[in-house]
Write an enzyme that holds these catalytic residues in place. Structure first.
Site, PDB file in Angstrom:
ATOM      1  N   PRO A   2     -48.132  -8.191  53.353  1.00  0.00           N
ATOM      2  CA  PRO A   2     -47.767  -7.667  52.024  1.00  0.00           C
ATOM      3  C   PRO A   2     -46.542  -8.389  51.475  1.00  0.00           C
ATOM      4  CG  PRO A   2     -47.954  -5.887  53.650  1.00  0.00           C
ATOM      5  CD  PRO A   2     -48.022  -7.179  54.397  1.00  0.00           C
ATOM      6  N   GLU A   3     -46.643  -8.845  50.234  1.00  0.00           N
ATOM      7  CA  GLU A   3     -45.517  -9.493  49.567  1.00  0.00           C
ATOM      8  C   GLU A   3     -45.053  -8.568  48.433  1.00  0.00           C
ATOM      9  OE1 GLU A   3     -46.422 -13.617  48.644  1.00  0.00           O
ATOM     10  OE2 GLU A   3     -47.828 -13.731  50.304  1.00  0.00           O
TER      11      GLU A   3
END
Ligand SMILES: [Zn+2]
Length: 271
Positions: A2-3
């Site tokens: 996840p960014e």
């Protein structure tokens, strides 16, 4: 992993549901010994219980749940972590921690690879103090990006992914932003021209905002706070499109390693 767009999607989903709620029971699985940082899981659960969530914030890829009493519960999902808000109990096969709230709902922390980490701290800066600026923040100007590229001889992609340079960008959005800006990922950061740096600044914001609109990218494990996938993986231009034609010029997308990470670019559009 996840960014920024994925963690921000989770933050936006969670905030209206858990702000004002009190943690009434906390459990961390004994098979996730590295989840809790700087204290034992027992101590963490004991200290967390009874606190009310006042605010859900984000810094880079970190979720910050601010509690009463001056504490912040910090969560980093790393590769495969997910924080799901459930009203009917946690159902993941990879459940590593569970937090029951005073309305009967639960925060379920699932993590297949068990690389995620949590802290309960009074001083947030001990965990997030070294992060660079938020790329969607007002303080992050084209001039600031130009300045930080000019100081580095590493490949421009490696600088974009360096959390101390800019916070929240990882492999997906670094590749996508560099494509939008027409810059080769391998190019030394300090050799990126002033004009190209300005394009890159706009491109970073554009790809992050578009991905946020799609509720993130789910290439493998990412799910939102309801356990649903994002859709931005359907709209990427280069990431994991190796050998497929560039949408702009038709040239096959190429894959190389930059800073040890798989990197995707168009050899014609990116210079
Ligand atoms: Zn192209």
């Amino acid at each position: 992993m996840p960014e920024l767009p994925e963690v921000e999607t989770i933050r936006r989903d969670l905030a209206p549901r858990i702000v004002g709620r009190t943690v009434v029971e906390a459990w961390v699985s004994p098979d996730a010994p590295r989840l809790v940082q700087s204290e034992t899981a027992d101590s963490f659960c004991h200290r967390l219980t009874g606190h009310t969530i006042k605010e859900v914030d984000r810094r880079g890829k970190y979720l910050l749940l601010r509690l009463d009493g001056g504490f912040t519960w910090i969560v980093h999902l790393r590769m495969t972590g997910g924080l799901i808000h459930a009203r009917g109990g946690c159902s993941s096969g990879f459940l590593r921690a569970r937090f029951r709230l005073d309305d009967g709902s639960e925060l379920c922390y699932a993590d297949m690879r068990k690389l995620g980490t949590m802290w309960l701290v009074e001083d947030e800066s001990a965990v997030v103090g070294k992060l660079g600026p938020e790329p969607l923040g007002e303080a992050f100007t084209p001039g600031e990006l130009r300045g930080l590229l000019a100081r580095r001889s590493a490949p421009v992609k490696a600088v974009l992914m360096d959390q101390r340079a800019v916070a929240g960008i990882g492999n997906i959005y670094a590749d996508e932003a560099l494509f939008e800006a027409g810059i080769r990922p391998q190019k030394a950061a300090r050799r990126v021209s002033r004009k190209a740096a300005e394009r890159l600044h706009g491109a970073m914001r554009q790809v992050l905002v578009e991905a946020l609109g799609d509720r993130g990218s789910s290439f493998r494990d990412y799910v939102d706070a309801d356990g649903e996938q994002g859709t931005h993986q359907l709209r990427v231009k280069v990431f994991r499109r190796t050998g497929e034609p560039c949408y702009v010029c038709g040239t096959a997308i190429r894959r190389v390693k930059v800073g040890g990470r798989s990197t995707h670019y168009c050899p014609k559009c990116q210079r």
